[in-house]
Design a protein around this motif. Sequence first.
Motif, PDB file in Angstrom:
ATOM      1  N   ALA A   1      36.546  54.201  42.163  1.00 29.95           N
ATOM      2  CA  ALA A   1      37.120  53.523  43.331  1.00 29.95           C
ATOM      3  C   ALA A   1      37.989  52.349  42.881  1.00 29.95           C
ATOM      4  CB  ALA A   1      36.024  53.050  44.272  1.00 29.95           C
ATOM      5  N   ALA A   2      37.495  51.574  41.933  1.00 28.88           N
ATOM      6  CA  ALA A   2      38.259  50.441  41.415  1.00 28.88           C
ATOM      7  C   ALA A   2      39.561  50.919  40.784  1.00 28.88           C
ATOM      8  CB  ALA A   2      37.423  49.660  40.396  1.00 28.88           C
ATOM      9  N   SER A   3      39.501  52.027  40.078  1.00 31.66           N
ATOM     10  CA  SER A   3      40.697  52.592  39.465  1.00 31.66           C
ATOM     11  C   SER A   3      41.703  53.036  40.520  1.00 31.66           C
ATOM     12  CB  SER A   3      40.306  53.774  38.574  1.00 31.66           C
ATOM     13  OG  SER A   3      41.447  54.391  38.027  1.00 31.66           O
ATOM     14  N   ILE A   4      41.233  53.685  41.575  1.00 34.36           N
ATOM     15  CA  ILE A   4      42.111  54.140  42.660  1.00 34.36           C
ATOM     16  C   ILE A   4      42.818  52.952  43.303  1.00 34.36           C
ATOM     17  CG2 ILE A   4      42.113  55.134  44.991  1.00 34.36           C
ATOM     18  CD1 ILE A   4      39.829  57.026  43.951  1.00 34.36           C
ATOM     19  N   LEU A   5      42.086  51.841  43.480  1.00 35.65           N
ATOM     20  CA  LEU A   5      42.642  50.653  44.134  1.00 35.65           C
ATOM     21  C   LEU A   5      43.375  49.709  43.185  1.00 35.65           C
ATOM     22  CD1 LEU A   5      39.614  49.760  46.437  1.00 35.65           C
ATOM     23  CD2 LEU A   5      41.713  50.971  47.070  1.00 35.65           C
ATOM     24  N   CYS A   6      43.303  49.986  41.884  1.00 28.23           N
ATOM     25  CA  CYS A   6      43.888  49.118  40.864  1.00 28.23           C
ATOM     26  C   CYS A   6      43.280  47.711  40.905  1.00 28.23           C
ATOM     27  CB  CYS A   6      45.408  49.053  41.000  1.00 28.23           C
ATOM     28  SG  CYS A   6      46.211  50.645  40.801  1.00 28.23           S
ATOM     29  N   TYR A   7      41.972  47.669  41.103  1.00 27.15           N
ATOM     30  CA  TYR A   7      41.196  46.430  41.079  1.00 27.15           C
ATOM     31  C   TYR A   7      40.050  46.604  40.101  1.00 27.15           C
ATOM     32  CZ  TYR A   7      43.328  43.920  44.974  1.00 27.15           C
ATOM     33  OH  TYR A   7      44.191  43.220  45.768  1.00 27.15           O
ATOM     34  N   SER A   8      39.365  45.524  39.809  1.00 28.69           N
ATOM     35  CA  SER A   8      38.223  45.595  38.912  1.00 28.69           C
ATOM     36  C   SER A   8      36.962  45.996  39.677  1.00 28.69           C
ATOM     37  CB  SER A   8      37.983  44.236  38.246  1.00 28.69           C
ATOM     38  OG  SER A   8      37.564  43.286  39.209  1.00 28.69           O
ATOM     39  N   VAL A   9      35.991  46.503  38.955  1.00 22.58           N
ATOM     40  CA  VAL A   9      34.695  46.812  39.537  1.00 22.58           C
ATOM     41  C   VAL A   9      34.091  45.537  40.115  1.00 22.58           C
ATOM     42  CG1 VAL A   9      32.329  47.530  38.990  1.00 22.58           C
ATOM     43  CG2 VAL A   9      34.270  48.826  38.090  1.00 22.58           C
TER      44      VAL A   9
ATOM     45  N   LEU B   1      35.283  44.830  43.596  1.00 16.44           N
ATOM     46  CA  LEU B   1      34.580  45.658  44.575  1.00 16.44           C
ATOM     47  C   LEU B   1      33.192  45.094  44.861  1.00 16.44           C
ATOM     48  CD1 LEU B   1      35.407  49.321  43.468  1.00 16.44           C
ATOM     49  CD2 LEU B   1      36.304  48.084  45.428  1.00 16.44           C
ATOM     50  N   GLN B   2      32.506  44.669  43.820  1.00 17.29           N
ATOM     51  CA  GLN B   2      31.175  44.095  44.002  1.00 17.29           C
ATOM     52  C   GLN B   2      31.242  42.830  44.855  1.00 17.29           C
ATOM     53  OE1 GLN B   2      30.154  43.700  39.865  1.00 17.29           O
ATOM     54  NE2 GLN B   2      29.351  45.780  39.737  1.00 17.29           N
ATOM     55  N   ASN B   3      32.233  41.993  44.605  1.00 15.96           N
ATOM     56  CA  ASN B   3      32.409  40.773  45.400  1.00 15.96           C
ATOM     57  C   ASN B   3      32.713  41.108  46.861  1.00 15.96           C
ATOM     58  OD1 ASN B   3      31.914  38.923  43.357  1.00 15.96           O
ATOM     59  ND2 ASN B   3      34.057  38.868  42.714  1.00 15.96           N
ATOM     60  N   TRP B   4      33.571  42.088  47.094  1.00 15.62           N
ATOM     61  CA  TRP B   4      33.892  42.480  48.461  1.00 15.62           C
ATOM     62  C   TRP B   4      32.658  43.008  49.188  1.00 15.62           C
ATOM     63  CZ3 TRP B   4      38.791  45.451  46.645  1.00 15.62           C
ATOM     64  CH2 TRP B   4      39.860  44.562  46.530  1.00 15.62           C
ATOM     65  N   ARG B   5      31.835  43.785  48.483  1.00 13.36           N
ATOM     66  CA  ARG B   5      30.613  44.298  49.123  1.00 13.36           C
ATOM     67  C   ARG B   5      29.703  43.146  49.521  1.00 13.36           C
ATOM     68  NH1 ARG B   5      30.548  48.189  44.906  1.00 13.36           N
ATOM     69  NH2 ARG B   5      28.714  47.209  43.984  1.00 13.36           N
ATOM     70  N   HIS B   6      29.633  42.142  48.704  1.00 12.07           N
ATOM     71  CA  HIS B   6      28.769  40.993  48.979  1.00 12.07           C
ATOM     72  C   HIS B   6      29.333  40.094  50.077  1.00 12.07           C
ATOM     73  CE1 HIS B   6      25.808  37.917  48.180  1.00 12.07           C
ATOM     74  NE2 HIS B   6      26.776  37.027  48.083  1.00 12.07           N
TER      75      HIS B   6
ATOM     76  N   SER C   1      36.607  63.499  51.694  1.00 12.34           N
ATOM     77  CA  SER C   1      35.285  62.950  51.968  1.00 12.34           C
ATOM     78  C   SER C   1      34.417  62.925  50.714  1.00 12.34           C
ATOM     79  CB  SER C   1      34.605  63.729  53.085  1.00 12.34           C
ATOM     80  OG  SER C   1      34.395  65.063  52.704  1.00 12.34           O
ATOM     81  N   THR C   2      34.979  63.296  49.579  1.00 12.17           N
ATOM     82  CA  THR C   2      34.258  63.278  48.324  1.00 12.17           C
ATOM     83  C   THR C   2      33.873  61.850  47.966  1.00 12.17           C
ATOM     84  OG1 THR C   2      35.493  65.189  47.509  1.00 12.17           O
ATOM     85  CG2 THR C   2      34.430  63.816  45.865  1.00 12.17           C
ATOM     86  N   LEU C   3      32.649  61.688  47.487  1.00 15.22           N
ATOM     87  CA  LEU C   3      32.194  60.370  47.060  1.00 15.22           C
ATOM     88  C   LEU C   3      32.605  60.111  45.618  1.00 15.22           C
ATOM     89  CD1 LEU C   3      28.557  60.380  48.503  1.00 15.22           C
ATOM     90  CD2 LEU C   3      30.578  59.265  49.450  1.00 15.22           C
ATOM     91  N   VAL C   4      33.036  58.879  45.357  1.00 19.75           N
ATOM     92  CA  VAL C   4      33.372  58.462  43.999  1.00 19.75           C
ATOM     93  C   VAL C   4      32.558  57.216  43.682  1.00 19.75           C
ATOM     94  CG1 VAL C   4      35.685  59.443  44.063  1.00 19.75           C
ATOM     95  CG2 VAL C   4      35.357  57.073  44.733  1.00 19.75           C
ATOM     96  N   ASP C   5      32.280  56.998  42.395  1.00 21.43           N
ATOM     97  CA  ASP C   5      31.531  55.806  42.008  1.00 21.43           C
ATOM     98  C   ASP C   5      32.447  54.584  42.020  1.00 21.43           C
ATOM     99  OD1 ASP C   5      32.996  55.864  39.610  1.00 21.43           O
ATOM    100  OD2 ASP C   5      31.341  56.679  38.450  1.00 21.43           O
ATOM    101  N   GLU C   6      31.853  53.409  41.834  1.00 22.30           N
ATOM    102  CA  GLU C   6      32.648  52.192  41.956  1.00 22.30           C
ATOM    103  C   GLU C   6      33.717  52.071  40.870  1.00 22.30           C
ATOM    104  OE1 GLU C   6      30.216  48.678  41.912  1.00 22.30           O
ATOM    105  OE2 GLU C   6      29.372  49.146  39.968  1.00 22.30           O
TER     106      GLU C   6
END
Length: 73
Positions: free
Chosen positions: A19-27, A30-35, A11-16
Amino acid sequence: MNTEHTTQITSTLVDEREAASILCYSVRALQNWRHRGGGPDFVKVSSRSVRYRRDDLEKWIAARTVSNTAQHH
């Protein structure tokens, strides 16, 4: 590892960036997905600060795990 400690880690929070590193995607992805929607759940800490729970990232990955291309939905 005990259950309480495991719960704290997942449940630890991580910054974007992490998170991007964990998912092997770019920041930016993630920003596009949030939008647009479609990305992992996130926590809006403030108007300019977003965090992701590790367990939400794991759930998002698990929901997209398939064993063959016929399973793609």
